[in-house]
Design an enzyme around this catalytic site. Structure first.
Site, mmCIF file in Angstrom:
data_model
loop_
_atom_site.group_PDB
_atom_site.id
_atom_site.type_symbol
_atom_site.label_atom_id
_atom_site.label_comp_id
_atom_site.label_asym_id
_atom_site.label_seq_id
_atom_site.Cartn_x
_atom_site.Cartn_y
_atom_site.Cartn_z
ATOM 1 N N ASP A 166 0.856 -1.192 0.000
ATOM 2 C CA ASP A 166 0.000 0.000 0.000
ATOM 3 C C ASP A 166 0.893 1.244 0.000
ATOM 4 O O ASP A 166 2.105 1.135 0.177
ATOM 5 C CB ASP A 166 -0.871 -0.070 1.269
ATOM 6 C CG ASP A 166 -1.922 1.018 1.302
ATOM 7 O OD1 ASP A 166 -2.340 1.478 0.232
ATOM 8 O OD2 ASP A 166 -2.336 1.399 2.424
ATOM 9 N N ASP B 211 -9.050 4.057 -1.913
ATOM 10 C CA ASP B 211 -9.938 4.470 -0.814
ATOM 11 C C ASP B 211 -11.223 5.096 -1.332
ATOM 12 O O ASP B 211 -11.376 6.320 -1.367
ATOM 13 C CB ASP B 211 -9.190 5.419 0.113
ATOM 14 C CG ASP B 211 -8.015 4.731 0.789
ATOM 15 O OD1 ASP B 211 -7.955 3.479 0.747
ATOM 16 O OD2 ASP B 211 -7.150 5.433 1.348
ATOM 17 N N GLU C 136 2.575 5.072 -3.940
ATOM 18 C CA GLU C 136 2.542 6.039 -5.078
ATOM 19 C C GLU C 136 3.894 6.714 -5.278
ATOM 20 O O GLU C 136 4.184 7.041 -6.434
ATOM 21 C CB GLU C 136 1.447 7.074 -4.822
ATOM 22 C CG GLU C 136 0.040 6.500 -4.917
ATOM 23 C CD GLU C 136 -0.332 5.551 -3.761
ATOM 24 O OE1 GLU C 136 0.171 5.775 -2.659
ATOM 25 O OE2 GLU C 136 -1.077 4.591 -3.993
HETATM 26 C C1 GLC Z 1 -4.674 3.229 2.985
HETATM 27 C C2 GLC Z 1 -5.204 2.070 2.173
HETATM 28 C C3 GLC Z 1 -6.277 1.352 2.940
HETATM 29 C C4 GLC Z 1 -5.716 0.895 4.281
HETATM 30 C C5 GLC Z 1 -5.169 2.071 5.055
HETATM 31 C C6 GLC Z 1 -4.462 1.650 6.326
HETATM 32 O O1 GLC Z 1 -5.643 4.194 3.153
HETATM 33 O O2 GLC Z 1 -5.657 2.490 0.930
HETATM 34 O O3 GLC Z 1 -6.779 0.280 2.209
HETATM 35 O O4 GLC Z 1 -6.709 0.264 5.031
HETATM 36 O O5 GLC Z 1 -4.236 2.774 4.259
HETATM 37 O O6 GLC Z 1 -3.403 0.821 6.067
#
Ligand code: GLC
Length: 831
Positions: free
Chosen positions: A420, A498, A423
């Site tokens: 995650d 998100d 980017e």
């Molecule tokens: C980011 C991700 C989400 C995750 C969060 C905490 O917002 O996109 O899916 O739950 O981080 O890790």
């Protein structure tokens, strides 16, 4: 005298200063072509003003176009192109005429005008497909270097534009401009741009004829599709080389397939990876995870995977565990495994700056982290307030990172990884990411973040995948990533980030997944139910219904982490108890909805063999698993206008319910005849139908002539060996073929021929239906019975033979059923 001299010298320095300017800007548009040469399948043209055009024929349907200025350093390096993509030897004709050059393959011809180096594409019949308007342009300056490279093309009225990876927008992109710059777009809205990932590829449709353009450039890119309503489209990048591939159709699906072959496809996923996944931010402590698992089994809701979001770590240090919350992860994970759950954990790129944390100290000692131009590390806030970031564009860094997974995979028995924030996302600052001056290795082509930003996430995914494969060599990997770039489909599945629990986001989840799928990226899905805010029970069930047709099927919510970066405190374990109204598991909306949600998820499990076969076609041929209706018939204007209904594989048309309170849905069915899966009713194509859609049902239609495999429902994909495979045979009015791909659903034996591809052929005559099956591969399925349900026979059969042996006919609920062995060859029903 001396004063005069001084005066003079001051004047002259003033004059000199006047001559100087802040910058020297140069703009290039190609002039007249004065020279050209050919080397094999590569043609180079030179203009009087130093512009150089290079045209490389890779195969009859893929032509690469590059522009340089004389003297530029040239490199063929690309992260996007699949290393396994091989150019073919092509029969090429090359003609020079007074005003143009023409390079032709069997299917495409490319015309280059001598006057100003415009490039136009025609099909073999001489129909224009795509023409330059002003063609190439480059702007550069002494102080800033190349700041824009651009190609402008004609956008004739009626031309449509599809693809571009992830845009929160309807299918046809005409009338808008879009940007590619991977961005942490928390709670994005319709039309917001750019989002998390960049796929600088689109398919154009010109008078029923499709082509594709892939701009292989990692800088910030911009695409405009007649945004100014002047019938011009363009694509440009903020640096680097104008390097694009022209991809022939003529169908939209072929364009997507060719793009996927050029940029690569993943390997077959393990079957469990396309089962139902349950996630949230975050499940902890251990007791809660165990409770979650047992609730699934108790309530008999199928589920294959559970996720641990960031809070399982020790203060967000990647590759560590919070031992208060998870005292014995290996034991918990193997217990979950016994219950049929795979565990997937999150790993972010930001490494906490901490002298007592080996991941950080090792990375720092080895200079694995990204630096500014003078060598200072870039330190920025993400989950830990000070993080260093591995430079995943360096092969050594990727190796190191990949090895960090060893403990998770081998000691803790983790089955999947979730990357995650890659980017890369940076908190607190407006830019949301690194400054542009940050340096990257870029496989030995050192560059700034301007060039490496869009592939940072992709290279992180690559590092992770390589590590997972190395440390779990017998199992197929499952990796999920948020950021990515064209070609990144080779490494990981992705989710659309998100999103919000709203009806419009349900629509967006549908539009985004279709768009990604046609952009080479089939292993995709959204956070079911919405990540931000809470869905109503109705919205949740409708979302589940849409998502059973998305290759990645994962429920995820941010739950009570309302202000973002809450640190893990023990009290929160208590706090969450008070906040369980924010839960989003399929059973939290009351019994009525639990039953509905269970049956929706069961339907997904029924369809798994069909989806797996579609996956096979994707992995094998690049065929997108889901496609907009226009891809089914690009000559059908109504199908082209459709944004909601879509194709799931080659034979199923899904008409999702996307409106609050809807009890029925209007659906356009294209060419052919279609069976309503629920009732078995036959509906005519090229017509709009109003069909019922109570909350417990999702309308979807099976094309007449399809042999649809249906799997036994289990609580998880490998719960037991199946006893039976059902085949729904939807009689058609013309002869049809269908496929079923099977293998061990795990491991790599399928690559050594241990798979089975069954091709079904249906022949329909006035008084007979013949189903023949032919098979390839040595895999033997575990079930011993195939049950065929014959639907929609137009005659009353009185005889049935299975491989030449007569059997008695059974009719059940208006359908004839036939029992056969898994190896049957020929079934004939006749009168
Ligand atoms: C980011 C991700 C989400 C995750 C969060 C905490 O917002 O996109 O899916 O739950 O981080 O890790």
């Amino acid at each position: 005298m001396a004063e005069n001299k001084l005066q003079k010298s001051q004047n002259s320095s003033d004059e000199e200063d006047d001559d100087r300017k802040p910058d020297i800007i140069s703009r290039y548009r190609p002039g007249h072509i004065i020279d050209h040469e050919r080397k094999g399948q590569q043609f180079t043209f030179h203009t009087e003003n130093r512009v150089k055009l290079q045209i490389q024929i890779h195969n009859p349907d893929i032509i690469q176009i590059r522009y340089f200025l004389e003297g530029d350093v040239q490199s063929d390096f690309s992260y996007a192109i699949d290393p396994d993509f091989q150019s073919e030897e092509v029969d090429i004709s090359f003609i020079e005429e007074d005003r143009l050059f023409e390079i032709s393959t069997a299917t495409l011809s490319c015309i280059i005008t001598k006057k100003n180096m415009l490039v136009h594409f025609f099909d073999a019949e001489g129909n224009m497909i795509c023409e330059d308007e002003h063609g190439f342009y480059r702007r550069e300056s002494l102080m800033k270097g190349i700041s824009e490279i651009k190609v402008t093309k004609k956008a004739p009225k009626g031309d449509r534009y599809y693809g571009l990876g992830d845009k929160a927008y309807k299918q046809n992109l005409r009338g808008r401009a879009f940007e590619n710059w991977n961005t942490d777009a928390y709670a994005y809205e319709r039309g917001e741009d750019p989002l998390y990932r960049s796929v600088p590829f689109y398919a154009g449709l010109h008078q029923d004829r499709a082509y594709g353009i892939f701009l292989d450039n990692t800088y910030r890119t911009r695409f405009s599709f007649d945004r100014k309503e002047n019938n011009i489209s363009s694509f440009s990048a903020a640096g680097g080389v104008m390097n694009y591939y022209f991809i022939n159709g003529p169908t939209l699906t072929e364009v997507s397939e060719r793009f996927a072959r050029l940029t690569g496809k993943p390997e077959m996923p393990p079957m469990w990876a396309i089962g139902y996944h349950q996630c949230r931010w975050s499940y902890y402590p251990e007791s809660r995870v165990r409770h979650l698992a047992s609730t699934f089994r108790k309530k008999k809701i199928p589920c294959d995977a559970l996720y641990l979001d960031i809070d399982y770590m020790d203060e967000y240090r990647v590759f560590t565990w919070n031992n208060d919350l998870f005292p014995n992860p290996a034991e918990m994970i193997s217990d979950l495994k016994k219950q049929g759950f795979k565990t997937i954990v999150m790993i972010d790129p930001g490494v906490k700056v901490d002298d007592n944390y080996p991941v950080y100290t090792e990375g720092r000692e080895n200079r694995y982290f990204c630096t500014r131009p003078d060598g200072e590390m870039i330190i920025a806030p993400v989950w830990p307030s000070k993080c260093a970031f591995p430079d995943f564009t360096h092969p050594d860094v990727r190796d190191w990172w990949g090895d960090l997974y060893e403990d998770l995979l081998q000691e803790k028995h983790i089955s999947g990884i979730w990357n995650d924030m890659n980017e890369p996302a940076v908190f607190e600052i407006e830019a949301k990411t690194f400054p542009e001056h940050v340096r990257h290795h870029f496989e030995g082509h050192p560059c700034s973040h301007k060039k490496a930003h869009n592939i940072y996430g992709m290279q992180m995914a690559r590092a992770s995948l390589e590590g997972i494969k190395k440390h779990n060599p017998d199992k197929r990997p499952f990796l999920l990533t948020r950021a990515n770039f064209a070609g990144g489909q080779r490494y990981a599945a992705l989710w659309t980030g998100d999103n919000i629990a709203s009806w419009d986001h349900l629509k967006l989840a549908n539009e985004q997944s279709q768009r990604l799928s046609i952009s080479g990226y089939s292993f995709v899905g959204s956070d079911v139910g919405g990540f931000v805010e809470q869905p109503s029970p109705e919205l949740f069930s409708r979302w589940l219904q849409l998502a059973i047709f998305h290759p990645l099927f994962r429920n995820h919510t941010m739950g009570y982490n309302v202000d973002g970066a809450a640190a893990v405190k023990k009290e929160e374990v208590e706090l969450r108890k008070a906040q369980s109204d924010l839960d989003q598991e399929p059973w939290v909306f009351g019994e009525k909805y639990t039953d509905i949600n269970r049956s929706i998820i069961e339907l997904r499990y029924r369809l798994l063999n069909y989806l797996y076969t579609a996956f096979y076609n994707y992995v094998q041929h690049g065929t997108p698993i889901i496609r907009p209706l226009g891809f089914y018939d690009q000559t059908d204007k109504k199908a082209l206008e459709e944004n909601d209904a879509f194709m799931f594989g080659d034979h199923i048309l899904v008409s999702p319910v996307l409106e609050k309170g809807a009890e029925e849905v209007e659906t356009y069915l294209p060419e052919g005849k279609w069976y309503d899966f629920r009732s078995g009713d036959l509906l005519e194509g090229r017509q709009t139908h109003m069909v019922e859609a109570p909350l417990s049902e999702i309308p979807f239609f099976v094309k007449a002539g399809t042999v649809l495999p249906l799997r036994e429902v289990m609580q998880y994909t490998q719960e037991r060996d199946p006893e039976l495979l059902e085949l729904n045979v939807y009689a058609g009015s013309s002869d049809q073929t269908g496929q079923l791909y099977e293998d061990a659903e795990e491991g790599y034996n399928y690559k050594e021929g241990d798979y089975r591809l069954t091709s079904y052929n249906i022949e329909i005559r006035e008084n007979s239906l013949t189903i023949t099956a032919s098979r390839e591969g040595k895999f033997k399925p575990k079930y011993d019975t195939v049950l065929l349900n014959i639907i929609g026979l137009s005659f009353e059969p009185d005889s049935l033979t299975v491989d030449g042996k007569a059997q008695s006919l059974k009719k059940d609920d208006g359908r004839y059923t036939v029992q056969a062995t898994p190896d049957f060859n020929k079934i004939i029903l006749s009168r």
